[in-house]
Design a protein around this motif. Structure first.
Motif, PDB file in Angstrom:
ATOM      1  N   MET A 247      48.284   5.188   7.209  1.00  0.00           N
ATOM      2  CA  MET A 247      49.587   5.086   6.547  1.00  0.00           C
ATOM      3  C   MET A 247      49.624   5.993   5.325  1.00  0.00           C
ATOM      4  O   MET A 247      50.601   6.712   5.095  1.00  0.00           O
ATOM      5  N   PHE A 248      48.544   5.965   4.521  1.00  0.00           N
ATOM      6  CA  PHE A 248      48.481   6.825   3.337  1.00  0.00           C
ATOM      7  C   PHE A 248      48.396   8.302   3.726  1.00  0.00           C
ATOM      8  O   PHE A 248      48.868   9.162   2.983  1.00  0.00           O
ATOM      9  N   ALA A 249      47.798   8.570   4.883  1.00  0.00           N
ATOM     10  CA  ALA A 249      47.690   9.957   5.347  1.00  0.00           C
ATOM     11  C   ALA A 249      48.947  10.425   6.068  1.00  0.00           C
ATOM     12  O   ALA A 249      49.006  11.563   6.534  1.00  0.00           O
ATOM     13  N   ARG A 250      49.940   9.539   6.177  1.00  0.00           N
ATOM     14  CA  ARG A 250      51.207   9.825   6.861  1.00  0.00           C
ATOM     15  C   ARG A 250      50.995  10.193   8.334  1.00  0.00           C
ATOM     16  O   ARG A 250      51.729  11.012   8.901  1.00  0.00           O
ATOM     17  N   THR A 251      50.000   9.586   8.953  1.00  0.00           N
ATOM     18  CA  THR A 251      49.778   9.771  10.386  1.00  0.00           C
ATOM     19  C   THR A 251      50.894   9.062  11.151  1.00  0.00           C
ATOM     20  O   THR A 251      51.248   7.928  10.807  1.00  0.00           O
ATOM     21  N   PRO A 252      51.476   9.713  12.166  1.00  0.00           N
ATOM     22  CA  PRO A 252      52.544   9.058  12.935  1.00  0.00           C
ATOM     23  C   PRO A 252      52.098   7.688  13.453  1.00  0.00           C
ATOM     24  O   PRO A 252      50.942   7.510  13.838  1.00  0.00           O
ATOM     25  N   ARG A 253      53.024   6.736  13.436  1.00  0.00           N
ATOM     26  CA  ARG A 253      52.694   5.348  13.741  1.00  0.00           C
ATOM     27  C   ARG A 253      52.025   5.190  15.104  1.00  0.00           C
ATOM     28  O   ARG A 253      51.018   4.478  15.234  1.00  0.00           O
ATOM     29  N   LYS A 254      52.542   5.835  16.130  1.00  0.00           N
ATOM     30  CA  LYS A 254      51.981   5.695  17.468  1.00  0.00           C
ATOM     31  C   LYS A 254      50.554   6.228  17.521  1.00  0.00           C
ATOM     32  O   LYS A 254      49.666   5.627  18.140  1.00  0.00           O
ATOM     33  N   GLN A 255      50.310   7.350  16.833  1.00  0.00           N
ATOM     34  CA  GLN A 255      48.979   7.963  16.824  1.00  0.00           C
ATOM     35  C   GLN A 255      47.971   7.082  16.086  1.00  0.00           C
ATOM     36  O   GLN A 255      46.860   6.854  16.566  1.00  0.00           O
ATOM     37  N   ARG A 256      48.373   6.571  14.921  1.00  0.00           N
ATOM     38  CA  ARG A 256      47.421   5.769  14.157  1.00  0.00           C
ATOM     39  C   ARG A 256      47.137   4.440  14.843  1.00  0.00           C
ATOM     40  O   ARG A 256      46.027   3.909  14.756  1.00  0.00           O
TER      41      ARG A 256
ATOM     42  N   ALA B  28      37.478   2.302   7.859  1.00  0.00           N
ATOM     43  CA  ALA B  28      36.940   3.445   7.117  1.00  0.00           C
ATOM     44  C   ALA B  28      36.872   4.697   7.975  1.00  0.00           C
ATOM     45  O   ALA B  28      36.895   5.814   7.451  1.00  0.00           O
ATOM     46  N   LEU B  29      36.790   4.533   9.290  1.00  0.00           N
ATOM     47  CA  LEU B  29      36.654   5.671  10.198  1.00  0.00           C
ATOM     48  C   LEU B  29      37.985   6.194  10.720  1.00  0.00           C
ATOM     49  O   LEU B  29      38.011   7.191  11.446  1.00  0.00           O
ATOM     50  N   LEU B  30      39.092   5.549  10.369  1.00  0.00           N
ATOM     51  CA  LEU B  30      40.365   5.886  11.004  1.00  0.00           C
ATOM     52  C   LEU B  30      40.731   7.355  10.847  1.00  0.00           C
ATOM     53  O   LEU B  30      41.210   7.988  11.782  1.00  0.00           O
ATOM     54  N   ASN B  31      40.527   7.912   9.657  1.00  0.00           N
ATOM     55  CA  ASN B  31      40.913   9.312   9.417  1.00  0.00           C
ATOM     56  C   ASN B  31      39.796  10.289   9.751  1.00  0.00           C
ATOM     57  O   ASN B  31      39.828  11.437   9.305  1.00  0.00           O
ATOM     58  N   GLN B  32      38.818   9.826  10.521  1.00  0.00           N
ATOM     59  CA  GLN B  32      37.688  10.659  10.959  1.00  0.00           C
ATOM     60  C   GLN B  32      37.008  11.364   9.778  1.00  0.00           C
ATOM     61  O   GLN B  32      36.895  12.593   9.748  1.00  0.00           O
ATOM     62  N   PRO B  33      36.547  10.600   8.792  1.00  0.00           N
ATOM     63  CA  PRO B  33      35.934  11.203   7.607  1.00  0.00           C
ATOM     64  C   PRO B  33      34.610  11.878   7.934  1.00  0.00           C
ATOM     65  O   PRO B  33      33.891  11.446   8.829  1.00  0.00           O
ATOM     66  N   ALA B  34      34.311  12.920   7.187  1.00  0.00           N
ATOM     67  CA  ALA B  34      33.020  13.589   7.364  1.00  0.00           C
ATOM     68  C   ALA B  34      31.897  12.767   6.745  1.00  0.00           C
ATOM     69  O   ALA B  34      30.744  12.860   7.175  1.00  0.00           O
ATOM     70  N   VAL B  35      32.249  11.956   5.725  1.00  0.00           N
ATOM     71  CA  VAL B  35      31.251  11.180   4.986  1.00  0.00           C
ATOM     72  C   VAL B  35      31.675   9.714   4.959  1.00  0.00           C
ATOM     73  O   VAL B  35      32.842   9.403   4.676  1.00  0.00           O
ATOM     74  N   LEU B  36      30.725   8.831   5.240  1.00  0.00           N
ATOM     75  CA  LEU B  36      30.953   7.390   5.137  1.00  0.00           C
ATOM     76  C   LEU B  36      30.029   6.841   4.055  1.00  0.00           C
ATOM     77  O   LEU B  36      28.810   6.987   4.138  1.00  0.00           O
ATOM     78  N   LEU B  37      30.614   6.236   3.018  1.00  0.00           N
ATOM     79  CA  LEU B  37      29.855   5.661   1.911  1.00  0.00           C
ATOM     80  C   LEU B  37      29.936   4.137   1.999  1.00  0.00           C
ATOM     81  O   LEU B  37      31.035   3.583   2.151  1.00  0.00           O
ATOM     82  N   ALA B  38      28.788   3.476   1.890  1.00  0.00           N
ATOM     83  CA  ALA B  38      28.757   2.018   2.013  1.00  0.00           C
ATOM     84  C   ALA B  38      27.932   1.418   0.882  1.00  0.00           C
ATOM     85  O   ALA B  38      26.796   1.809   0.663  1.00  0.00           O
ATOM     86  N   ASP B  39      28.533   0.465   0.169  1.00  0.00           N
ATOM     87  CA  ASP B  39      27.870  -0.190  -0.962  1.00  0.00           C
ATOM     88  C   ASP B  39      27.482  -1.610  -0.557  1.00  0.00           C
ATOM     89  O   ASP B  39      28.350  -2.468  -0.381  1.00  0.00           O
ATOM     90  N   GLU B  40      26.190  -1.845  -0.371  1.00  0.00           N
ATOM     91  CA  GLU B  40      25.648  -3.146   0.041  1.00  0.00           C
ATOM     92  C   GLU B  40      26.397  -3.706   1.248  1.00  0.00           C
ATOM     93  O   GLU B  40      26.914  -4.822   1.220  1.00  0.00           O
ATOM     94  N   PRO B  41      26.464  -2.952   2.353  1.00  0.00           N
ATOM     95  CA  PRO B  41      27.290  -3.383   3.494  1.00  0.00           C
ATOM     96  C   PRO B  41      26.787  -4.626   4.205  1.00  0.00           C
ATOM     97  O   PRO B  41      27.541  -5.245   4.950  1.00  0.00           O
ATOM     98  N   THR B  42      25.516  -5.005   4.000  1.00  0.00           N
ATOM     99  CA  THR B  42      25.003  -6.213   4.654  1.00  0.00           C
ATOM    100  C   THR B  42      24.719  -7.316   3.640  1.00  0.00           C
ATOM    101  O   THR B  42      24.120  -8.330   3.979  1.00  0.00           O
ATOM    102  N   GLY B  43      25.172  -7.134   2.396  1.00  0.00           N
ATOM    103  CA  GLY B  43      24.828  -8.069   1.328  1.00  0.00           C
ATOM    104  C   GLY B  43      25.310  -9.493   1.547  1.00  0.00           C
ATOM    105  O   GLY B  43      24.696 -10.434   1.077  1.00  0.00           O
TER     106      GLY B  43
END
Length: 285
Positions: free
Chosen positions: A168-177, A214-229
Motif C-alpha cells: 500500500m505504501f509502495a502504491r502497488t496496484p491492489r490486485k497485484q499486491r 516483510a517480503l512483500l516488496n521483494q527487499p534485497a535485505v531482511l533485518l530481524a531483531d530477536e525474531p525468536t525471542g
C-alpha cells in the motif's frame, strides 16, 4: 480423533500408556524418571547446522567507522564506538552480544530507522545517511524488510490485508499486491489462515505472517531483531528454517540480532559486539 496414549513411546519400548502404567498412572513420577534418564531435563530438539556458505565479495552492506551517541540529561552515552563491517549479497549474518552491546542500535541504523552520530552506511550502493526523510522512507520500503520480536501486525486487519500493507505504501496496484500477499502466505505455510485476525493465530504463526509481510516488496535485505525471542524452542527452530529457505529461494540478505545460540549457529557468519565495538567477526557463535 486418535488416541495419543497408544502411540509408540520414543523414550523406550511399548506405548505411552504402557510407560505410564509402570508408574501406576503417577504422571509426576513418570516425568521425574524421564528427567533423570536424560540427565535432569528432557532433550530439546536442535536444528543441525548446515555448511557455511563461502563469501562472494559482493558487498550489499558496507558500514564504515559508525558511531552513535545518545544524550541522557547532561551525559553522553556511546552506543557505537566506530563499527566497520561488510556483509555480502545473499549472506546470512547474526549479530550477537550481551544486552547493551550495541547490536540493536547497529541494526536500526543499517535499516535507516535511526541516524548515526558519525560514519557511513551504504546499503545496495546507496549512502542512506545522505537521504532526506522522504527519500529514505521510499528506499526502506523498496529495499529493506523488517521483522521484529513483537510482530506489529495490525490487530483489526486479517492476515492477507496485514501482509499487503508494505505494498500500500509502495502504491502497488491492489490486485497485484493481493496476489503477492497470498503467494507469500502460502510460502510461509499459512494458506489456511489468510482470513484470520492476529488474535486468532499463535505466536509462531504471527511471526511467519510478519516475515511474509516483510517480503512483500521483494527487499534485497531482511533485518530481524530477536525474531525468536517470544517463541518456544520448537517454533523458533521452524523460524530458523524459514529464514534459510528465504535466503536460498529469494537470494535475500538476512541480518539478525539474536541471543539465541541455535539461531546464531545457523548463520553463515557471526559478528559479536561488546560495549559498542566489534570484538569478533567471521566466527561460529
Amino acid at each position: 480423533m486418535t488416541d495419543d496414549s497408544r502411540e509408540p513411546f520414543r523414550g523406550g519400548t511399548g506405548t505411552v500408556a504402557d510407560f505410564l502404567a509402570s508408574f501406576d498412572g503417577d504422571v509426576d513420577a513418570a516425568i521425574a524418571a524421564l528427567r533423570a534418564h536424560h540427565g535432569g531435563t528432557p532433550p530439546v530438539a536442535r536444528v543441525p547446522r548446515r555448511p557455511r556458505r563461502e563469501r562472494s565479495g559482493d558487498h550489499i552492506i558496507t558500514v564504515s567507522d559508525l558511531r552513535k551517541t545518545y544524550k541522557m540529561g547532561r551525559q553522553k552515552v556511546s552506543a557505537l564506538g566506530g563499527v566497520s563491517l561488510e556483509i555480502d549479497r545473499g549472506e546470512f549474518v547474526a549479530l550477537t552480544g550481551a544486552s547493551g552491546s550495541g547490536k540493536s542500535t547497529l541494526l536500526q541504523i543499517i535499516g535507516g530507522l535511526d541516524k548515526p552520530s558519525g560514519g557511513t552506511v551504504l546499503v545496495d550502493g546507496v549512502d542512506i545517511g545522505r537521504l532526506g526523510d522522504a527519500k529514505l522512507s521510499r528506499f526502506r520500503n523498496r529495499t529493506i524488510g523488517f521483522v521484529f520480536q513483537f510482530f506489529y501486525l495490525q490487530p483489526f486487519l486479517r492476515l492477507a490485508t496485514n501482509t499487503e500493507v508494505p505494498g500500500m505504501f509502495a502504491r502497488t496496484p491492489r490486485k497485484q499486491r493481493r496476489a503477492q500477499a497470498l503467494s507469500l502466505i502460502e510460502e510461509v505455510g499459512l494458506s489456511d489462515r489468510s482470513r484470520h485476525l492476529p488474535r486468532e493465530m499463535s505466536g509462531g504463526q504471527m511471526q511467519r505472517a510478519a516475515i511474509a509481510r516483510a517480503l512483500l516488496n521483494q527487499p534485497a535485505v531482511l533485518l530481524a531483531d530477536e525474531p525468536t525471542g517470544n517463541l518456544d524452542s520448537a517454533t523458533g527452530a521452524s523460524i530458523i528454517e524459514l529464514f534459510e529457505r528465504i535466503r536460498d529461494e529469494f537470494g535475500t540478505t538476512i541480518v539478525i540480532v539474536t541471543h539465541d545460540d541455535d539461531l546464531a549457529l545457523r548463520a553463515d557468519r557471526t559478528i559479536r559486539l561488546s560495549d559498542g565495538v566489534i570484538v569478533a567477526q567471521d566466527v561460529v557463535a
